[in-house]
Scaffold this motif. Structure first.
Motif, PDB file in Angstrom:
ATOM      1  N   TRP A 191      -5.313  15.424 -35.924  1.00 53.11           N
ATOM      2  CA  TRP A 191      -6.357  14.751 -36.694  1.00 53.11           C
ATOM      3  C   TRP A 191      -5.758  13.990 -37.879  1.00 53.11           C
ATOM      4  CZ3 TRP A 191     -10.460  13.333 -34.553  1.00 53.11           C
ATOM      5  CH2 TRP A 191     -11.085  14.126 -33.594  1.00 53.11           C
ATOM      6  N   GLU A 192      -4.714  14.534 -38.479  1.00 55.98           N
ATOM      7  CA  GLU A 192      -4.069  13.822 -39.590  1.00 55.98           C
ATOM      8  C   GLU A 192      -3.421  12.532 -39.107  1.00 55.98           C
ATOM      9  OE1 GLU A 192      -0.844  14.767 -43.042  1.00 55.98           O
ATOM     10  OE2 GLU A 192      -2.324  16.325 -42.563  1.00 55.98           O
ATOM     11  N   VAL A 193      -2.757  12.575 -37.958  1.00 57.62           N
ATOM     12  CA  VAL A 193      -2.143  11.372 -37.394  1.00 57.62           C
ATOM     13  C   VAL A 193      -3.224  10.364 -37.005  1.00 57.62           C
ATOM     14  CG1 VAL A 193      -0.877  10.482 -35.391  1.00 57.62           C
ATOM     15  CG2 VAL A 193       0.002  12.457 -36.648  1.00 57.62           C
ATOM     16  N   LEU A 194      -4.306  10.841 -36.407  1.00 53.95           N
ATOM     17  CA  LEU A 194      -5.388   9.932 -36.001  1.00 53.95           C
ATOM     18  C   LEU A 194      -5.989   9.208 -37.198  1.00 53.95           C
ATOM     19  CD1 LEU A 194      -7.222  12.056 -33.287  1.00 53.95           C
ATOM     20  CD2 LEU A 194      -5.691  10.112 -32.945  1.00 53.95           C
ATOM     21  N   SER A 195      -6.018   9.857 -38.351  1.00 52.40           N
ATOM     22  CA  SER A 195      -6.591   9.210 -39.539  1.00 52.40           C
ATOM     23  C   SER A 195      -5.724   8.049 -40.020  1.00 52.40           C
ATOM     24  CB  SER A 195      -6.785  10.233 -40.658  1.00 52.40           C
ATOM     25  OG  SER A 195      -5.532  10.608 -41.202  1.00 52.40           O
ATOM     26  N   LEU A 196      -4.466   7.976 -39.606  1.00 50.42           N
ATOM     27  CA  LEU A 196      -3.562   6.893 -40.000  1.00 50.42           C
ATOM     28  C   LEU A 196      -3.687   5.666 -39.106  1.00 50.42           C
ATOM     29  CD1 LEU A 196      -0.322   9.031 -40.492  1.00 50.42           C
ATOM     30  CD2 LEU A 196      -1.902   8.255 -42.274  1.00 50.42           C
ATOM     31  N   MET A 197      -4.324   5.816 -37.949  1.00 52.24           N
ATOM     32  CA  MET A 197      -4.395   4.711 -36.992  1.00 52.24           C
ATOM     33  C   MET A 197      -5.284   3.585 -37.507  1.00 52.24           C
ATOM     34  SD  MET A 197      -4.594   6.397 -33.257  1.00 52.24           S
ATOM     35  CE  MET A 197      -3.228   7.300 -32.594  1.00 52.24           C
TER      36      MET A 197
END
Length: 135
Positions: free
Chosen positions: A59-65
């Protein structure tokens, strides 16, 4: 036999279960907590930590997309995304391999980025490394 062969892992499991029983709660490296009001559920306590850790990292990585990326399918160990226009593979790989020092210093999830074009079969999609060596 598996516990003697992987003693550190067995010790970790015992620590998580003992702490979970004592506190009636377990916590992952991101600070997410799960409470066990009745106790006596060591398998769920042990399983929560790695499962919640991977989910929180994703979820943290997805928030950077960027907004131009659309997630088509979040799978157990992969993400199928769609992007219209140009997207640098290296940037995507760097973003996906974000460091998570809360898990361990310098820890990251290794990532293999594959590119395809609309209409291609999934079998013809090559990873960036494979495509570079094929040229």
């Amino acid at each position: 036999k598996v516990f003697t062969r992987f003693a550190r892992w067995a010790g970790w499991r015992q620590r998580v279960a003992a702490e979970g029983e004592a506190r009636r709660m377990v916590e992952n490296p991101f600070g997410r907590k799960r409470y066990f009001y009745r106790g006596g559920n060591a398998p769920a306590m042990i399983g929560f930590v790695p499962q919640a850790t991977v989910a929180d990292a994703m979820w943290e990585v997805l928030s950077l997309m960027p907004k131009s990326i659309r997630i088509l399918a979040p799978l157990a160990d992969a993400l199928l995304i769609e992007h219209v226009g140009s997207l640098e593979v290296k940037w995507t790989k760097d973003m996906m391999e974000k460091r998570f020092d809360c898990i361990a210093p310098g820890f990251y999830f290794p990532c293999d980025v594959k590119q395809g074009v609309p209409g291609e079969s999934w079998g013809s999609i090559e990873s960036k490394k494979e495509a570079e060596h094929a040229v």
